[in-house]
Design an enzyme around this catalytic site. Structure first.
Site, PDB file in Angstrom:
ATOM      1  CG  ASP A  91       8.784  14.863   3.634  1.00 48.68           C
ATOM      2  OD1 ASP A  91       9.004  14.517   4.806  1.00 48.68           O
ATOM      3  OD2 ASP A  91       7.951  15.734   3.326  1.00 48.68           O
TER       4      ASP A  91
ATOM      5  CB  CYS B  74       0.942  21.783   4.683  1.00 44.00           C
ATOM      6  SG  CYS B  74       0.850  22.977   6.010  1.00 44.00           S
TER       7      CYS B  74
ATOM      8  CD  GLN C 261       3.261  12.928   9.129  1.00 48.79           C
ATOM      9  OE1 GLN C 261       3.073  12.152  10.063  1.00 48.79           O
ATOM     10  NE2 GLN C 261       3.017  14.221   9.228  1.00 48.79           N
TER      11      GLN C 261
ATOM     12  CE  LYS D  47       5.717  16.869  10.863  1.00 50.24           C
ATOM     13  NZ  LYS D  47       4.399  17.478  10.997  1.00 50.24           N
TER      14      LYS D  47
ATOM     15  CG  HIS E 256       4.050  19.050   4.210  1.00 53.10           C
ATOM     16  ND1 HIS E 256       4.708  20.257   4.316  1.00 53.10           N
ATOM     17  CD2 HIS E 256       3.256  18.962   5.305  1.00 53.10           C
ATOM     18  CE1 HIS E 256       4.335  20.861   5.429  1.00 53.10           C
ATOM     19  NE2 HIS E 256       3.456  20.105   6.054  1.00 53.10           N
TER      20      HIS E 256
END
Ligand SMILES: Cc1ncc(COP(=O)(O)O)c(C=O)c1O
Lengths: 426, 155
Positions: free
Chosen positions: A211, A376, A214, A237, A134
């Site tokens: 990261d 993104c 998600q 999220k 991202h």
């Protein structure tokens, strides 16, 4: 999991758009919030609002307790210790903080001040990322390289969506200071094996940043077991409030990391000449924190833990598999997946001859919310050789029926455009 | 009934004529000769357009373009090419101003068909805030090309 009961917890799911029931398939962009999370903010403001970590009155004590209690829940959620969790504004902010810490350390070193050499970047040093990041986990590193003369390197993605992981061995060398990559792709939706990255970084003593935007909302992540130094994710999220993110770091990494933003609450002692700082997490949290949000995020984490992350993961993986299979069986629809793994909670696809933006518009007219565009992750889009994609993404409240509606709408979209395009020109 | 409302609004946007131009683009395919080439992208969705243009005797000549994008951005570019090719710069400026007024008019502006030609079909698109940028992409690119040509001939 009783999905109907879960859906009843999310007030927005009762909404209608264009006079049709909302079908929200954009949870990877931001998830919806259960009433308990919304109520947590209301309750904080209604009953406990005061500046946490300061003040000697009842409300201040309650606010502090609620705020620090939330930190403990968030720590528990990822198998960490409370003092390893830093509250930030977002995952993007968390990554920028680490990047700024590197820049600061580099400047301190240039002035002969004592810093941990792992954070110092000299020309010729490198940062290694992947091509599927991202933008939030790419652009801050580009800027950091610009400031320091370090070199940005990346593991490339093949057309089949797999990472050329064997190149890690040569990309990561003795001059590599940081390896940063994503846990679950926000575009192809698959999980990336962290082990080769951790092994490559540990071989040369480089720091690592994961990261987890998600992954953490959809699966059990026990961060100490991963072997990374830093992990970032966002509250919004994971059914939590907007405006709040997290930076997890090992105690050693957080102790070695220079301060980033400075001001009140993070200091040990202040004179007119200079200051000394508290230890993490306070060291990285100047100012009055986003207390209503941290408290609500704690409630969101509790909500997920009560459902059970194993159940959450199996639910979203089932939905993703179902969506990929059903969409993939429509003639003229291509599902974009990675050869590295099945999608966890997001499925990207393209409809032959119809631009994703037009697909998104047609879906919206049927009350179906999806994301369209480059998500993104522009370099990944280019590596896959597509102009843009449509992405349907899922959360605890998503249903098979919603995917059926998506499939019907995609077919209707094909007929809308073929009708519109064929009866002329011909 | 609901279905009716839905199809009406979506068809308001995707007017037949818009899809017509999408299927049969005008001036698509980059051509020689040209004075300037500009490249514009819609950063939110990745729509991508390249425009080549020459100005001779105060008129837009040799307008050609290529690009990848949604039906709105691509058909808008085609209609623009048809409306302004060979016209003088003042006509382009007037059309640009009218098209911009239309697209920022939230769907309540009545466009001047004499100025815009087929591009009046975009009146419906103006109701969809997220698509206004798509419709304006080609116009902004041609505006940029014209500005650059003017800049290079002024000095
Ligand atoms: C993989 C990934 N990383 C980082 C981010 C940035 O998160 P935020 O916008 O909450 O800072 C996102 C959000 O879309 C994401 O999906």
């Amino acid at each position: 999991m009783d999905i109907e009961a879960i859906r009843a917890d999310f007030p927005i799911l009762k909404r209608r758009v264009h006079d049709l029931p909302l079908v929200y398939l954009d949870s990877a962009a931001t998830s919806q919030k259960p009433q308990c999370v919304i109520q947590a903010e209301v309750d904080f403001y209604s009953h406990h609002n005061a500046a946490a970590n300061r003040g000697a009155h009842v409300l201040a004590e309650e606010a502090t307790e609620a705020h620090e209690g939330a930190r403990a829940i968030l720590a528990d959620f990822v198998g960490a210790k409370p003092d390893e969790i830093i509250f930030t504004r977002s995952a993007t902010d968390s990554i920028n903080m680490v990047a700024t810490a590197f820049a600061n350390a580099t400047m301190y070193a240039q002035q002969g001040l004592p810093v941990d050499a792992r954070f110092v970047l000299n020309p010729g040093d490198s940062i290694v990322v992947t091509e599927l990041e991202h933008h939030a986990n790419l652009v801050p590193w580009q800027e950091l390289c610009k400031k320091t003369g370090a070199q940005l390197r990346w593991v490339t993605v093949s057309r089949d969506g797999s990472l050329q992981i064997e190149t890690l061995e040569s990309l990561v060398d003795s001059r590599t200071k940081l390896v940063a990559w994503t846990h679950v792709s926000n575009l192809l939706g698959h999980q990336i094996d962290h082990r080769p990255f951790v092994a490559a970084a540990q071989r040369v003593g480089a720091l690592t940043l994961l990261d987890a935007c998600q992954s953490v909302p959809h699966m059990s992540v026990a961060v100490p077991e991963l072997g990374v130094d830093f992990m970032v994710w966002s509250a919004h999220k994971m059914l939590g409030p907007t405006g709040l993110g997290f930076l997890w770091g090992t105690r050693q990494a957080l102790a070695a990391m220079p301060v980033v933003e400075t001001g009140g609450s993070m200091i040990a002692q202040v004179t007119m000449e200079s200051s000394t700082y508290l230890e993490a997490p306070a060291k990285f949290e100047p100012g009055v924190p986003a207390m209503a949000q941290t408290v609500a995020a704690g409630v969101a984490a509790r909500y997920l833990m009560t459902l059970g992350m194993a159940h959450v993961e199996s639910h979203v993986r089932q939905l993703s598999a179902y969506a990929a299979a059903r969409l993939g069986s429509i003639p003229g629809v291509t599902v974009l997946t990675s050869a590295d793994g099945d999608p966890v909670s997001a499925v990207s696809f393209m409809v032959d001859g119809i631009h994703p933006h037009d697909v998104g518009q047609l879906l919206d007219s049927r009350g179906i919310a999806v994301r369209v565009g480059h998500h993104c992750a522009w370099p990944l889009i280019k590596a896959l050789g597509v102009p843009a994609t449509v992405r349907a993404s899922f959360s605890v409240y998503s249903t098979h029926d919603e995917i059926d509606q998506l499939v019907d709408a995609v077919i209707a979209c094909q007929s809308f455009f073929s009708r519109a395009l064929s009866h002329r020109g011909a | 009934m609901q279905g009716m409302v839905e199809m009406m609004s979506i068809e308001q946007m995707y007017q037949d004529i818009i899809l017509d131009y999408y299927a049969n683009p005008v001036a698509k395919g980059l051509r020689e000769p040209y004075q300037v080439e500009v490249h514009h992208v819609n950063t939110s969705c990745g729509d991508d357009i390249t425009v080549r243009l020459a100005v001779q005797g105060g008129a837009l000549k040799e307008l050609s373009w290529d690009g990848v994008g949604c039906s709105i951005s691509m058909s808008s570019m085609s209609m623009l090419a048809e409306a302004v090719a060979e016209k003088d710069l003042a006509t382009f400026d007037t059309a640009l101003a009218e098209f911009t007024r239309l697209m920022h008019g939230k769907g309540v502006v009545v466009p001047d068909e004499l100025i815009l030609g087929d591009a009046v079909a975009f009146a419906g698109v103006a109701k969809f805030a997220a698509r206004v940028k798509c419709a304006l992409l080609g116009w902004k690119a041609v505006e940029d090309a014209v500005t650059r040509i003017k800049g290079s001939t002024d000095d």
